[in-house]
Write a protein that holds these residues in place. Sequence first.
Motif, PDB file in Angstrom:
ATOM      1  N   PRO A 219       0.807  -1.228   0.000  1.00  8.36           N
ATOM      2  CA  PRO A 219       0.000   0.000   0.000  1.00  8.36           C
ATOM      3  C   PRO A 219       0.838   1.275   0.000  1.00  8.36           C
ATOM      4  O   PRO A 219       0.347   2.342  -0.358  1.00  8.36           O
ATOM      5  CB  PRO A 219      -0.825  -0.130   1.289  1.00  8.36           C
ATOM      6  N   ASP A 220       2.088   1.198   0.439  1.00  8.75           N
ATOM      7  CA  ASP A 220       2.935   2.386   0.482  1.00  8.75           C
ATOM      8  C   ASP A 220       3.664   2.641  -0.838  1.00  8.75           C
ATOM      9  O   ASP A 220       4.401   3.634  -0.950  1.00  8.75           O
ATOM     10  CB  ASP A 220       3.977   2.252   1.599  1.00  8.75           C
ATOM     11  N   ALA A 221       3.496   1.753  -1.821  1.00  8.86           N
ATOM     12  CA  ALA A 221       4.219   1.909  -3.086  1.00  8.86           C
ATOM     13  C   ALA A 221       3.913   3.243  -3.778  1.00  8.86           C
ATOM     14  O   ALA A 221       4.842   3.921  -4.246  1.00  8.86           O
ATOM     15  CB  ALA A 221       3.917   0.731  -4.012  1.00  8.86           C
ATOM     16  N   PRO A 222       2.632   3.684  -3.872  1.00  6.40           N
ATOM     17  CA  PRO A 222       2.368   4.986  -4.535  1.00  6.40           C
ATOM     18  C   PRO A 222       3.087   6.158  -3.854  1.00  6.40           C
ATOM     19  O   PRO A 222       3.593   7.054  -4.546  1.00  6.40           O
ATOM     20  CB  PRO A 222       0.843   5.122  -4.439  1.00  6.40           C
ATOM     21  N   ARG A 223       3.141   6.140  -2.517  1.00  2.32           N
ATOM     22  CA  ARG A 223       3.824   7.232  -1.825  1.00  2.32           C
ATOM     23  C   ARG A 223       5.330   7.218  -2.112  1.00  2.32           C
ATOM     24  O   ARG A 223       5.928   8.280  -2.365  1.00  2.32           O
ATOM     25  CB  ARG A 223       3.591   7.111  -0.321  1.00  2.32           C
ATOM     26  N   LEU A 224       5.933   6.033  -2.094  1.00  2.00           N
ATOM     27  CA  LEU A 224       7.362   5.935  -2.381  1.00  2.00           C
ATOM     28  C   LEU A 224       7.670   6.368  -3.816  1.00  2.00           C
ATOM     29  O   LEU A 224       8.666   7.055  -4.078  1.00  2.00           O
ATOM     30  CB  LEU A 224       7.842   4.500  -2.146  1.00  2.00           C
ATOM     31  N   ILE A 225       6.809   5.965  -4.741  1.00  2.00           N
ATOM     32  CA  ILE A 225       7.016   6.351  -6.142  1.00  2.00           C
ATOM     33  C   ILE A 225       6.852   7.858  -6.307  1.00  2.00           C
ATOM     34  O   ILE A 225       7.594   8.506  -7.057  1.00  2.00           O
ATOM     35  CB  ILE A 225       6.032   5.575  -7.049  1.00  2.00           C
ATOM     36  N   ALA A 226       5.874   8.436  -5.613  1.00  2.00           N
ATOM     37  CA  ALA A 226       5.667   9.894  -5.703  1.00  2.00           C
ATOM     38  C   ALA A 226       6.901  10.645  -5.200  1.00  2.00           C
ATOM     39  O   ALA A 226       7.298  11.670  -5.786  1.00  2.00           O
ATOM     40  CB  ALA A 226       4.433  10.287  -4.902  1.00  2.00           C
ATOM     41  N   ASP A 227       7.528  10.157  -4.126  1.00  2.00           N
ATOM     42  CA  ASP A 227       8.742  10.802  -3.623  1.00  2.00           C
ATOM     43  C   ASP A 227       9.862  10.755  -4.648  1.00  2.00           C
ATOM     44  O   ASP A 227      10.573  11.753  -4.870  1.00  2.00           O
ATOM     45  CB  ASP A 227       9.200  10.129  -2.325  1.00  2.00           C
ATOM     46  N   GLU A 228      10.031   9.608  -5.301  1.00  2.00           N
ATOM     47  CA  GLU A 228      11.090   9.482  -6.303  1.00  2.00           C
ATOM     48  C   GLU A 228      10.772  10.287  -7.557  1.00  2.00           C
ATOM     49  O   GLU A 228      11.682  10.809  -8.221  1.00  2.00           O
ATOM     50  CB  GLU A 228      11.312   8.002  -6.656  1.00  2.00           C
ATOM     51  N   ILE A 229       9.487  10.401  -7.900  1.00  2.00           N
ATOM     52  CA  ILE A 229       9.111  11.233  -9.051  1.00  2.00           C
ATOM     53  C   ILE A 229       9.486  12.689  -8.789  1.00  2.00           C
ATOM     54  O   ILE A 229       9.956  13.404  -9.678  1.00  2.00           O
ATOM     55  CB  ILE A 229       7.598  11.097  -9.344  1.00  2.00           C
ATOM     56  N   ALA A 230       9.280  13.143  -7.542  1.00  2.00           N
ATOM     57  CA  ALA A 230       9.655  14.515  -7.195  1.00  2.00           C
ATOM     58  C   ALA A 230      11.164  14.727  -7.369  1.00  2.00           C
ATOM     59  O   ALA A 230      11.601  15.762  -7.888  1.00  2.00           O
ATOM     60  CB  ALA A 230       9.237  14.817  -5.759  1.00  2.00           C
ATOM     61  N   VAL A 231      11.953  13.740  -6.951  1.00  2.00           N
ATOM     62  CA  VAL A 231      13.404  13.843  -7.121  1.00  2.00           C
ATOM     63  C   VAL A 231      13.764  13.870  -8.604  1.00  2.00           C
ATOM     64  O   VAL A 231      14.602  14.676  -9.056  1.00  2.00           O
ATOM     65  CB  VAL A 231      14.110  12.670  -6.407  1.00  2.00           C
ATOM     66  N   MET A 232      13.146  12.970  -9.378  1.00  2.00           N
ATOM     67  CA  MET A 232      13.452  12.899 -10.809  1.00  2.00           C
ATOM     68  C   MET A 232      13.080  14.200 -11.516  1.00  2.00           C
ATOM     69  O   MET A 232      13.829  14.711 -12.354  1.00  2.00           O
ATOM     70  CB  MET A 232      12.701  11.721 -11.443  1.00  2.00           C
ATOM     71  N   ASN A 233      11.910  14.767 -11.176  1.00  2.00           N
ATOM     72  CA  ASN A 233      11.484  16.013 -11.813  1.00  2.00           C
ATOM     73  C   ASN A 233      12.419  17.168 -11.447  1.00  2.00           C
ATOM     74  O   ASN A 233      12.738  18.012 -12.286  1.00  2.00           O
ATOM     75  CB  ASN A 233      10.054  16.349 -11.401  1.00  2.00           C
ATOM     76  N   ALA A 234      12.874  17.197 -10.184  1.00  2.00           N
ATOM     77  CA  ALA A 234      13.786  18.261  -9.767  1.00  2.00           C
ATOM     78  C   ALA A 234      15.110  18.178 -10.525  1.00  2.00           C
ATOM     79  O   ALA A 234      15.655  19.189 -10.978  1.00  2.00           O
ATOM     80  CB  ALA A 234      14.032  18.187  -8.261  1.00  2.00           C
ATOM     81  N   ARG A 235      15.626  16.967 -10.688  1.00  2.00           N
ATOM     82  CA  ARG A 235      16.884  16.803 -11.429  1.00  2.00           C
ATOM     83  C   ARG A 235      16.701  17.140 -12.899  1.00  2.00           C
ATOM     84  O   ARG A 235      17.573  17.760 -13.525  1.00  2.00           O
ATOM     85  CB  ARG A 235      17.386  15.374 -11.258  1.00  2.00           C
ATOM     86  N   SER A 236      15.550  16.753 -13.474  1.00  2.00           N
ATOM     87  CA  SER A 236      15.290  17.072 -14.880  1.00  2.00           C
ATOM     88  C   SER A 236      15.146  18.575 -15.077  1.00  2.00           C
ATOM     89  O   SER A 236      15.638  19.137 -16.066  1.00  2.00           O
ATOM     90  CB  SER A 236      14.025  16.345 -15.351  1.00  2.00           C
ATOM     91  N   ASP A 237      14.466  19.239 -14.122  1.00  2.00           N
ATOM     92  CA  ASP A 237      14.313  20.693 -14.227  1.00  2.00           C
ATOM     93  C   ASP A 237      15.673  21.395 -14.145  1.00  2.00           C
ATOM     94  O   ASP A 237      15.915  22.374 -14.863  1.00  2.00           O
ATOM     95  CB  ASP A 237      13.393  21.204 -13.110  1.00  2.00           C
ATOM     96  N   ALA A 238      16.541  20.890 -13.265  1.00  2.00           N
ATOM     97  CA  ALA A 238      17.867  21.493 -13.151  1.00  2.00           C
ATOM     98  C   ALA A 238      18.655  21.347 -14.453  1.00  2.00           C
ATOM     99  O   ALA A 238      19.318  22.292 -14.910  1.00  2.00           O
ATOM    100  CB  ALA A 238      18.635  20.854 -11.995  1.00  2.00           C
ATOM    101  N   LEU A 239      18.558  20.159 -15.072  1.00  2.00           N
ATOM    102  CA  LEU A 239      19.257  19.954 -16.347  1.00  2.00           C
ATOM    103  C   LEU A 239      18.680  20.851 -17.432  1.00  2.00           C
ATOM    104  O   LEU A 239      19.424  21.470 -18.207  1.00  2.00           O
ATOM    105  CB  LEU A 239      19.161  18.482 -16.759  1.00  2.00           C
ATOM    106  N   ARG A 240      17.346  20.930 -17.498  1.00  2.00           N
ATOM    107  CA  ARG A 240      16.723  21.786 -18.512  1.00  2.00           C
ATOM    108  C   ARG A 240      17.111  23.252 -18.306  1.00  2.00           C
ATOM    109  O   ARG A 240      17.319  23.997 -19.273  1.00  2.00           O
ATOM    110  CB  ARG A 240      15.206  21.622 -18.470  1.00  2.00           C
TER     111      ARG A 240
END
Length: 449
Positions: A219-240
Amino acid sequence: MSSQDYPLTRSFRSAVQSVLGCFAVWIIFLALLPGGAAAAEYRLGPQDKIRIKVAEWRAGKSEYFDWAILMGEYTVNASGSIALPLLGNLPVKGLTVDELARLVAETLQTRAGIPNRPEAAVEIIQYRPIYVVGSVQQPGEYAYRPALTVLQAIGLSGGLYRQTESGLIRLERDRVSAIGAYESARLEIRRLLVRRERLTTELASGPQIPTPDDLRDDPDAPRLIADEIAVMNARSDALRSQLAANAEIKDLFSKEIVSLEQKVTAQERQIAIARRELQTVGNLVEKGLAVSSREFALERTLADLESKMLDYTTAILRARQEISKADRDATDLQADRKAKIEAERQETEAAIDQLRSRLATSQSLINEATTTAPRLLMERMEATRQITFWIVRQSDTNSIRISADADTAVEPGDVIQVEQSTTADTRAEWPDRNAVSMDSNMQSRSKSN
């Protein structure tokens, strides 16, 4: 030889003998180091942690080039291999550090097309652990060190189990501690599994992080994935953002080039006009209709115009160089990002392997503290005991069970099993110390003890 030279020669001879004597003592010291020969023949296996360094001699520049992307610490995974940037998965199980160093150097030479084989060095920084189970005070996982014996391993686990009235309390405390360690490892491995999927998605430039197979029903998988998505988006935004800054720099220099080219066109017209005027005045000077000072002034004006023309041309070349530099910077940003992601993914894989090993060990400790240990405690209470040592060692194809004594050498990955039996139990007699038991009847008989 003069009488004055002799003392100097004798002093020199004494110094040489002293150096040779020290060298001989040093050789003897190296030969007597514990585990020196064994360490040279040590074969790598899962959970061994190593450090790799690679350098290449470049004769054209007369310097050593460090392959920084390959340098780092790696843990041999459960399949007996390590994952290296550029080189991929290398099977290392059963290799010595020298053989692995040669494999890394040869593989890098082949993949990179290097004319001369680079120099690689491999160092073991942490051996795979040993496990002490059975009738000891603190069964569990312990760090291995060279020349470790069975008696020393039992010392690491607190010594032989001593039956006291507080034994059951200790068993309950060990059970609670093992459950806590198991739960901590389980929570951590969930987060690392999602992180591994995120890093894989980033390498592939994928749009979405998939749910790991092990967390389908969590049941905690969506929350863990959401946290990693936030990290991925932040890194992608920094690269862009960095790439956009480079694009803006290129645009500014492109506009500057257009402006400079327009100035060059205007300057060319002024130069043409100045040349025609200079030619006209020169003709008038020849006929005596104009003074030479005016001709000299026009020549200086023409020289100034041509000098500005050279400045404009140089500025255009400089702007084009800056545009090329911005393109290289953008390419380097993307390459560095992929290299960092790959290194982080390998570290995550190693951490997952270690946590899985901890989960298995904690589960075994829970089972022992919950069922096996209390039963043995009650059966052996107030009885005369006889101690038996066994080593369970993993071979290439299966596990073997070796009879041991207190001075038997332990190898990394061994499981030291300590058994206590009553003197009335004839099945617990000391076996031959060199005997190796692979008989299933013997194993079942040991379990019943």
